[in-house]
Design an enzyme around this catalytic site. Structure first.
Site, PDB file in Angstrom:
ATOM      1  CG  ASP A  87      43.229  -1.224  50.609  1.00  0.00           C
ATOM      2  OD1 ASP A  87      43.435  -1.513  49.402  1.00  0.00           O
ATOM      3  OD2 ASP A  87      42.088  -1.034  51.070  1.00  0.00           O
TER       4      ASP A  87
ATOM      5  CG  ASP B 294      40.149  -5.467  44.745  1.00  0.00           C
ATOM      6  OD1 ASP B 294      40.364  -5.533  45.970  1.00  0.00           O
ATOM      7  OD2 ASP B 294      39.659  -4.457  44.192  1.00  0.00           O
ATOM      8  CG  ASP B 295      44.193  -3.910  47.216  1.00  0.00           C
ATOM      9  OD1 ASP B 295      44.489  -2.722  47.109  1.00  0.00           O
ATOM     10  OD2 ASP B 295      43.110  -4.298  47.688  1.00  0.00           O
TER      11      ASP B 295
ATOM     12  CG  ASN C 246      40.454  -3.792  51.066  1.00  0.00           C
ATOM     13  OD1 ASN C 246      39.327  -3.312  50.989  1.00  0.00           O
ATOM     14  ND2 ASN C 246      41.233  -3.969  50.015  1.00  0.00           N
TER      15      ASN C 246
ATOM     16  CB  THR D 227      44.751  -0.372  44.383  1.00  0.00           C
ATOM     17  OG1 THR D 227      45.679  -0.976  45.295  1.00  0.00           O
ATOM     18  CG2 THR D 227      45.348  -0.270  43.005  1.00  0.00           C
TER      19      THR D 227
ATOM     20  CG  ASN E 263      31.840   0.080  46.828  1.00  0.00           C
ATOM     21  OD1 ASN E 263      32.012   1.074  47.524  1.00  0.00           O
ATOM     22  ND2 ASN E 263      32.845  -0.591  46.279  1.00  0.00           N
TER      23      ASN E 263
ATOM     24  CD  GLU F 116      35.921   3.224  46.005  1.00  0.00           C
ATOM     25  OE1 GLU F 116      36.490   2.143  46.230  1.00  0.00           O
ATOM     26  OE2 GLU F 116      36.397   4.338  46.324  1.00  0.00           O
ATOM     27  CG  PHE F 117      36.239   0.484  51.045  1.00  0.00           C
ATOM     28  CD1 PHE F 117      35.648   0.285  52.285  1.00  0.00           C
ATOM     29  CD2 PHE F 117      37.621   0.380  50.956  1.00  0.00           C
ATOM     30  CE1 PHE F 117      36.406  -0.003  53.409  1.00  0.00           C
ATOM     31  CE2 PHE F 117      38.400   0.087  52.077  1.00  0.00           C
ATOM     32  CZ  PHE F 117      37.784  -0.109  53.307  1.00  0.00           C
ATOM     33  CG  ASN F 118      39.884   2.285  47.658  1.00  0.00           C
ATOM     34  OD1 ASN F 118      39.919   1.507  48.606  1.00  0.00           O
ATOM     35  ND2 ASN F 118      40.252   1.938  46.427  1.00  0.00           N
TER      36      ASN F 118
ATOM     37  CG  HIS G 173      36.658  -2.804  42.515  1.00  0.00           C
ATOM     38  ND1 HIS G 173      35.593  -2.109  42.006  1.00  0.00           N
ATOM     39  CD2 HIS G 173      36.130  -3.682  43.428  1.00  0.00           C
ATOM     40  CE1 HIS G 173      34.479  -2.520  42.582  1.00  0.00           C
ATOM     41  NE2 HIS G 173      34.768  -3.487  43.439  1.00  0.00           N
ATOM     42  CG  ASP G 174      42.157  -2.512  44.000  1.00  0.00           C
ATOM     43  OD1 ASP G 174      41.433  -1.519  43.813  1.00  0.00           O
ATOM     44  OD2 ASP G 174      42.361  -2.995  45.125  1.00  0.00           O
TER      45      ASP G 174
HETATM   46  C1  BDR Z   1      37.867  -0.823  46.461  1.00  0.00           C
HETATM   47  O1  BDR Z   1      37.615  -1.122  47.830  1.00  0.00           O
HETATM   48  C2  BDR Z   1      38.381  -2.203  48.251  1.00  0.00           C
HETATM   49  O2  BDR Z   1      37.644  -3.082  49.043  1.00  0.00           O
HETATM   50  C3  BDR Z   1      38.938  -2.858  47.015  1.00  0.00           C
HETATM   51  O3  BDR Z   1      40.222  -3.411  47.279  1.00  0.00           O
HETATM   52  C4  BDR Z   1      39.001  -1.736  46.015  1.00  0.00           C
HETATM   53  O4  BDR Z   1      40.223  -1.043  46.098  1.00  0.00           O
HETATM   54  C5  BDR Z   1      36.579  -1.012  45.689  1.00  0.00           C
HETATM   55  O5  BDR Z   1      35.606  -0.128  46.175  1.00  0.00           O
HETATM   56 CA    CA Z   2      42.110  -1.956  47.347  1.00  0.00          CA
END
Ligand code: BDR
Ligand code: CA
Length: 327
Positions: free
Chosen positions: A13, A17-18, A42, A127, A162, A168-170, A254-255
């Protein structure tokens, strides 16, 4: 004899970091990137797809197919993480409009086709939110037996989240999809599902000084200036946001760590656990609940990353960027 390169499809996405994860995969001699699928997360799907193609062009890998996937989570309203990734998803970086068009295949079809070519040979790395993978599983429930492994960046297993204190976001962005995926890998004969969550990714930190050092290493290399401009301009947005929120100029990779662990599993230590995704909690939606003590009495479905050799990973990541700069 050198080990066979890992056949990879990455579901992204893109996101800063992707983008770093894609650059890393392109630079790894131990990976054969056969395609990249995109998903809302994202940023919206069109931005994620455009960013992905632009980053592949930066890595001089414009021939890698980019397959657009799902434009909305399964049931939830769409969200984003533009606070960290900026309005375009790539921070302050401005990459040329990519010449390559997205491939005509939908991500779901492409993932299933890539997994079926040689059953057991494909490592699928996710990711972003798990919407595409869940949709692929609904279409083809045998997918967990066709893959070699699914490695995902997502969840927080002994850590807090986070995006909320629990999530966590994903996983939080599409918890119903995540639940479908985690449950599917409990089936007999399923490939391993490796979860690279905040427990380990929080230790994979890049600092401005690392990029300054990399810039010196890459000075005089043919592709150094464009690459370093992108790395600096994109990550500066993330550094700024982190500084505002935590006081520290750090960028959590992260990714890239998930991709690295897919290519070199020795970077992490995993522990098997039964994991469920919370979808109904008012405070805990998107939480990954790990039954470490086996109180549910159900077989484990996830290899949860609990330790990482972060310095070795960071050194390897920076070496990969130098290789890209060299061309
Ligand atoms: C994940 O959330 C996204 O914002 C980042 O790309 C990563 O995949 C971290 O929580
Ligand atoms: Ca990501």
């Amino acid at each position: 004899m050198p080990a066979r390169a890992t056949r990879l499809v990455i579901d992204v996405d893109t996101g800063i970091d992707d983008a770093f994860a894609l650059l890393y995969a392109c630079a790894s001699p131990r990976a054969r990137l056969v395609g990249v699928s995109t998903v809302v997360g994202n940023v919206d799907l069109a931005s994620a797809t455009r960013n992905t193609s632009a980053v592949l062009a930066l890595a001089r890998r414009a021939e890698v197919p980019v397959w657009p996937g799902c434009a909305a989570p399964m049931l939830r309203a769409q969200n984003d993480a533009r606070l960290f990734h900026g309005p375009s998803g790539l921070g302050y970086a401005e990459l040329p409009e990519p010449a390559a068009k997205p491939a005509p295949m939908h991500a779901i079809d492409a993932i299933l086709a890539a997994a079926s070519v040689e059953p057991g040979a494909l490592t699928l790395v996710a990711t972003g939110p798990l919407t595409n993978i869940a949709a692929a599983l609904l279409r083809e429930p045998a997918l967990p037996r066709l893959l070699g492994r699914l490695v995902l960046m997502g969840g927080a297993y002994r850590e807090g989240g986070n995006v909320t204190p629990a999530a966590e976001f994903n996983i939080w962005h599409d918890p119903e999809a995540a639940r479908i995926v985690f449950r599917a890998f409990a089936a007999d004969g399923a490939a391993p599902l490796v979860a690279v969550g905040l427990d380990v990714t929080r230790q994979a930190q890049l600092r401005p000084a690392d990029l300054d050092h990399l810039e010196r290493r890459c000075s005089g290399l043919p592709h150094g200036p464009a690459l370093l401009r992108f790395l600096h301009d994109s990550s500066r947005h993330y550094f700024d946001t982190m500084e505002k929120h935590t006081g520290a100029r750090v960028f959590t990779l992260h990714d890239p760590l998930a991709v690295a662990a897919a290519i070199d599993p020795s970077l992490i230590v995993t522990q098997r656990a039964t994991v469920e995704v919370e979808t109904t909690g008012t405070l805990t939606s998107g939480m990954t609940v790990a039954d470490w003590r086996g109180v549910w009495g159900r077989p484990p479905n996830v290899d949860v990353a609990i330790e990482v050799e972060a310095p070795r990973f960071l050194a390897d990541f920076l070496d990969a960027m130098e290789r890209l700069a060299r061309g």
